[in-house]
Scaffold this motif. Structure first.
Motif, PDB file in Angstrom:
ATOM      1  N   ILE A  85      32.756  35.165  40.634  1.00 29.88           N
ATOM      2  CA  ILE A  85      33.118  36.051  41.767  1.00 29.88           C
ATOM      3  C   ILE A  85      33.993  35.281  42.744  1.00 29.88           C
ATOM      4  O   ILE A  85      33.661  34.150  43.131  1.00 29.88           O
ATOM      5  N   VAL A  86      35.116  35.903  43.153  1.00 31.77           N
ATOM      6  CA  VAL A  86      36.082  35.239  44.025  1.00 31.77           C
ATOM      7  C   VAL A  86      36.074  35.906  45.396  1.00 31.77           C
ATOM      8  O   VAL A  86      36.214  37.126  45.506  1.00 31.77           O
ATOM      9  N   ASP A  87      35.884  35.077  46.433  1.00 28.66           N
ATOM     10  CA  ASP A  87      35.897  35.610  47.807  1.00 28.66           C
ATOM     11  C   ASP A  87      37.288  35.513  48.427  1.00 28.66           C
ATOM     12  O   ASP A  87      37.711  36.410  49.142  1.00 28.66           O
ATOM     13  N   ASP A  88      37.974  34.401  48.167  1.00 29.43           N
ATOM     14  CA  ASP A  88      39.302  34.184  48.740  1.00 29.43           C
ATOM     15  C   ASP A  88      40.376  34.571  47.719  1.00 29.43           C
ATOM     16  O   ASP A  88      40.550  33.902  46.696  1.00 29.43           O
ATOM     17  N   MET A  89      41.102  35.661  47.988  1.00 29.38           N
ATOM     18  CA  MET A  89      42.099  36.164  47.042  1.00 29.38           C
ATOM     19  C   MET A  89      43.286  35.210  46.868  1.00 29.38           C
ATOM     20  O   MET A  89      43.998  35.253  45.872  1.00 29.38           O
ATOM     21  N   ASN A  90      43.500  34.339  47.865  1.00 31.92           N
ATOM     22  CA  ASN A  90      44.621  33.392  47.776  1.00 31.92           C
ATOM     23  C   ASN A  90      44.415  32.368  46.659  1.00 31.92           C
ATOM     24  O   ASN A  90      45.377  31.780  46.166  1.00 31.92           O
ATOM     25  N   LYS A  91      43.159  32.108  46.306  1.00 32.80           N
ATOM     26  CA  LYS A  91      42.851  31.123  45.267  1.00 32.80           C
ATOM     27  C   LYS A  91      42.823  31.744  43.865  1.00 32.80           C
ATOM     28  O   LYS A  91      42.667  31.031  42.882  1.00 32.80           O
ATOM     29  N   LEU A  92      42.941  33.060  43.799  1.00 36.27           N
ATOM     30  CA  LEU A  92      42.807  33.749  42.511  1.00 36.27           C
ATOM     31  C   LEU A  92      44.022  33.526  41.613  1.00 36.27           C
ATOM     32  O   LEU A  92      45.154  33.779  42.008  1.00 36.27           O
ATOM     33  N   LEU A  93      43.780  33.024  40.403  1.00 31.54           N
ATOM     34  CA  LEU A  93      44.856  32.861  39.417  1.00 31.54           C
ATOM     35  C   LEU A  93      44.990  34.104  38.556  1.00 31.54           C
ATOM     36  O   LEU A  93      46.073  34.557  38.224  1.00 31.54           O
ATOM     37  N   TRP A  94      43.839  34.611  38.174  1.00 31.94           N
ATOM     38  CA  TRP A  94      43.827  35.797  37.325  1.00 31.94           C
ATOM     39  C   TRP A  94      42.464  36.476  37.465  1.00 31.94           C
ATOM     40  O   TRP A  94      41.440  35.788  37.562  1.00 31.94           O
ATOM     41  N   GLY A  95      42.447  37.792  37.536  1.00 31.42           N
ATOM     42  CA  GLY A  95      41.165  38.462  37.677  1.00 31.42           C
ATOM     43  C   GLY A  95      41.313  39.956  37.767  1.00 31.42           C
ATOM     44  O   GLY A  95      42.408  40.502  37.613  1.00 31.42           O
ATOM     45  N   TRP A  96      40.216  40.611  38.019  1.00 41.37           N
ATOM     46  CA  TRP A  96      40.217  42.062  38.164  1.00 41.37           C
ATOM     47  C   TRP A  96      39.126  42.466  39.153  1.00 41.37           C
ATOM     48  O   TRP A  96      38.195  41.702  39.421  1.00 41.37           O
ATOM     49  N   GLN A  97      39.255  43.679  39.669  1.00 41.66           N
ATOM     50  CA  GLN A  97      38.348  44.144  40.708  1.00 41.66           C
ATOM     51  C   GLN A  97      37.456  45.241  40.158  1.00 41.66           C
ATOM     52  O   GLN A  97      37.912  46.201  39.537  1.00 41.66           O
ATOM     53  N   ILE A  98      36.150  45.084  40.376  1.00 42.93           N
ATOM     54  CA  ILE A  98      35.174  46.092  39.985  1.00 42.93           C
ATOM     55  C   ILE A  98      34.477  46.551  41.265  1.00 42.93           C
ATOM     56  O   ILE A  98      33.776  45.760  41.908  1.00 42.93           O
ATOM     57  N   PHE A  99      34.694  47.804  41.642  1.00 42.83           N
ATOM     58  CA  PHE A  99      34.225  48.340  42.929  1.00 42.83           C
ATOM     59  C   PHE A  99      34.775  47.441  44.040  1.00 42.83           C
ATOM     60  O   PHE A  99      35.962  47.305  44.181  1.00 42.83           O
ATOM     61  N   ASN A 100      33.897  46.786  44.811  1.00 48.67           N
ATOM     62  CA  ASN A 100      34.382  45.923  45.899  1.00 48.67           C
ATOM     63  C   ASN A 100      34.272  44.440  45.560  1.00 48.67           C
ATOM     64  O   ASN A 100      34.362  43.588  46.441  1.00 48.67           O
ATOM     65  N   ILE A 101      34.035  44.150  44.285  1.00 49.16           N
ATOM     66  CA  ILE A 101      33.839  42.751  43.874  1.00 49.16           C
ATOM     67  C   ILE A 101      35.032  42.301  43.037  1.00 49.16           C
ATOM     68  O   ILE A 101      35.453  43.005  42.110  1.00 49.16           O
ATOM     69  N   THR A 102      35.564  41.137  43.361  1.00 48.65           N
ATOM     70  CA  THR A 102      36.683  40.570  42.595  1.00 48.65           C
ATOM     71  C   THR A 102      36.144  39.470  41.681  1.00 48.65           C
ATOM     72  O   THR A 102      35.510  38.518  42.150  1.00 48.65           O
ATOM     73  N   ILE A 103      36.384  39.629  40.393  1.00 51.91           N
ATOM     74  CA  ILE A 103      35.949  38.644  39.404  1.00 51.91           C
ATOM     75  C   ILE A 103      37.185  38.044  38.738  1.00 51.91           C
ATOM     76  O   ILE A 103      38.093  38.791  38.335  1.00 51.91           O
ATOM     77  N   GLY A 104      37.230  36.718  38.629  1.00 48.51           N
ATOM     78  CA  GLY A 104      38.398  36.101  38.007  1.00 48.51           C
ATOM     79  C   GLY A 104      38.320  34.601  37.946  1.00 48.51           C
ATOM     80  O   GLY A 104      37.261  34.004  38.144  1.00 48.51           O
ATOM     81  N   VAL A 105      39.480  34.006  37.701  1.00 49.72           N
ATOM     82  CA  VAL A 105      39.587  32.552  37.538  1.00 49.72           C
ATOM     83  C   VAL A 105      40.360  31.978  38.713  1.00 49.72           C
ATOM     84  O   VAL A 105      41.440  32.480  39.051  1.00 49.72           O
ATOM     85  N   THR A 106      39.810  30.942  39.336  1.00 43.08           N
ATOM     86  CA  THR A 106      40.510  30.242  40.411  1.00 43.08           C
ATOM     87  C   THR A 106      40.917  28.858  39.905  1.00 43.08           C
ATOM     88  O   THR A 106      40.452  28.402  38.854  1.00 43.08           O
ATOM     89  N   THR A 107      41.774  28.198  40.674  1.00 39.14           N
ATOM     90  CA  THR A 107      42.200  26.847  40.296  1.00 39.14           C
ATOM     91  C   THR A 107      41.012  25.905  40.225  1.00 39.14           C
ATOM     92  O   THR A 107      40.879  25.097  39.296  1.00 39.14           O
ATOM     93  N   GLN A 108      40.109  26.040  41.194  1.00 34.44           N
ATOM     94  CA  GLN A 108      38.936  25.165  41.254  1.00 34.44           C
ATOM     95  C   GLN A 108      38.012  25.387  40.046  1.00 34.44           C
ATOM     96  O   GLN A 108      37.549  24.430  39.422  1.00 34.44           O
ATOM     97  N   SER A 109      37.734  26.665  39.723  1.00 34.21           N
ATOM     98  CA  SER A 109      36.822  26.942  38.603  1.00 34.21           C
ATOM     99  C   SER A 109      37.450  26.536  37.274  1.00 34.21           C
ATOM    100  O   SER A 109      36.759  26.077  36.359  1.00 34.21           O
ATOM    101  N   LEU A 110      38.798  26.684  37.165  1.00 40.32           N
ATOM    102  CA  LEU A 110      39.475  26.284  35.926  1.00 40.32           C
ATOM    103  C   LEU A 110      39.415  24.768  35.737  1.00 40.32           C
ATOM    104  O   LEU A 110      39.143  24.279  34.632  1.00 40.32           O
ATOM    105  N   HIS A 111      39.638  24.013  36.835  1.00 38.20           N
ATOM    106  CA  HIS A 111      39.557  22.553  36.758  1.00 38.20           C
ATOM    107  C   HIS A 111      38.153  22.103  36.395  1.00 38.20           C
ATOM    108  O   HIS A 111      37.963  21.198  35.581  1.00 38.20           O
TER     109      HIS A 111
END
Length: 256
Positions: A85-111
């Protein structure tokens, strides 16, 4: 599994002192697990693969098959770390939104995912090096000299021995079922698999009782005693191992 044991007894490092191989694998694995560096983990994976394939003469295809086993499990675990789950959209590399929740990959989680999979593969490749070059009897002998509990070592011996017994028995039962068209369709396959598991369990119980009877007939008193081969330490090997470990530590320290 059978090939693993075969290579352990017939590899080009068979005459090397088992303590040297044990120390090399263990110290390299500790460096891999404690050093927070992509480069060190990658170097260890390549180093162990190179030593196993080029020096120990393990077939490349067999070694890659061995690495695929943990990689398949690691991929599932790492995926759950990379995607969250991603809170800061600026860090999002790739993802999708389900209702009000954004799920995806960030630089930090990928590293973090890459770091974990490299570190895991590095540690696994160290264990593969030890397993492919040193028979289990000699590994247990080293652990005994390091004062590991006897009960733990006896369980290791029995588990290792029975893995081969189970594999051999399962293969014979499977071959027998196959020639009788036991896996001709899905329904017969499920039925044959159930029979295989039941027969394997019963056969394993009988084999374990036979083994215990044979041990008692030979004066078993709670300790497995086997003849140990005599080895000589090599100063050259110890120096090479020491230099390798120091270089890995220096690289790990410099890459922070």
């Amino acid at each position: 599994m059978i090939y693993l044991d075969k290579y352990a007894y017939s590899n080009s490092l068979r005459n090397m002192h088992p303590a040297e191989k044990f120390f090399f694998a263990l110290s390299t694995m500790i460096i891999c697990l404690t050093t927070n560096s992509y480069i060190v983990s990658l170097i260890i994976v390549l180093l162990m693969a190179g030593v196993s394939v080029l020096m120990v003469k393990i077939p490349l295809r067999f070694y890659l098959k061995l690495l695929l086993i943990p990689t398949s499990f690691l991929t599932v675990g790492i995926t759950t770390i990379a995607i969250n789950i991603v809170d800061d959209m600026n860090k999002l590399l790739w993802g999708w939104q389900i209702f009000n929740i954004t799920i995806g990959v960030t630089t930090q989680s990928l590293h973090l995912a890459i770091k974990l999979i490299l570190r895991s593969l590095g540690a696994i490749s160290c264990l593969y090096f030890l397993s492919l070059t040193t028979p289990s009897v000699e590994i247990i002998s080293i652990l005994r000299k390091l004062k590991f509990p006897e009960l733990f070592l006896d369980l290791m011996s029995l588990v290792y021995r029975f893995l081969f017994v189970l594999l051999d028995t399962a293969e014979k039962i499977y071959t027998s079922q196959t020639v009788r068209l036991g896996y001709a369709d899905l329904k017969k396959g499920y039925r044959s698999m159930g029979q295989l598991v039941v027969n394997l369990f019963i056969h394993s119980c009988h084999r374990s009782m036979d083994l215990y009877t044979a041990l008692e007939a030979r004066g078993y008193n709670g300790k497995f005693k086997v003849l140990e081969r005599e080895y000589q330490f090599s100063r050259k090997n110890l120096l090479i191992i020491l230099i390798t470990e120091i270089l890995l530590i220096i690289i790990g320290g410099g890459s922070h």
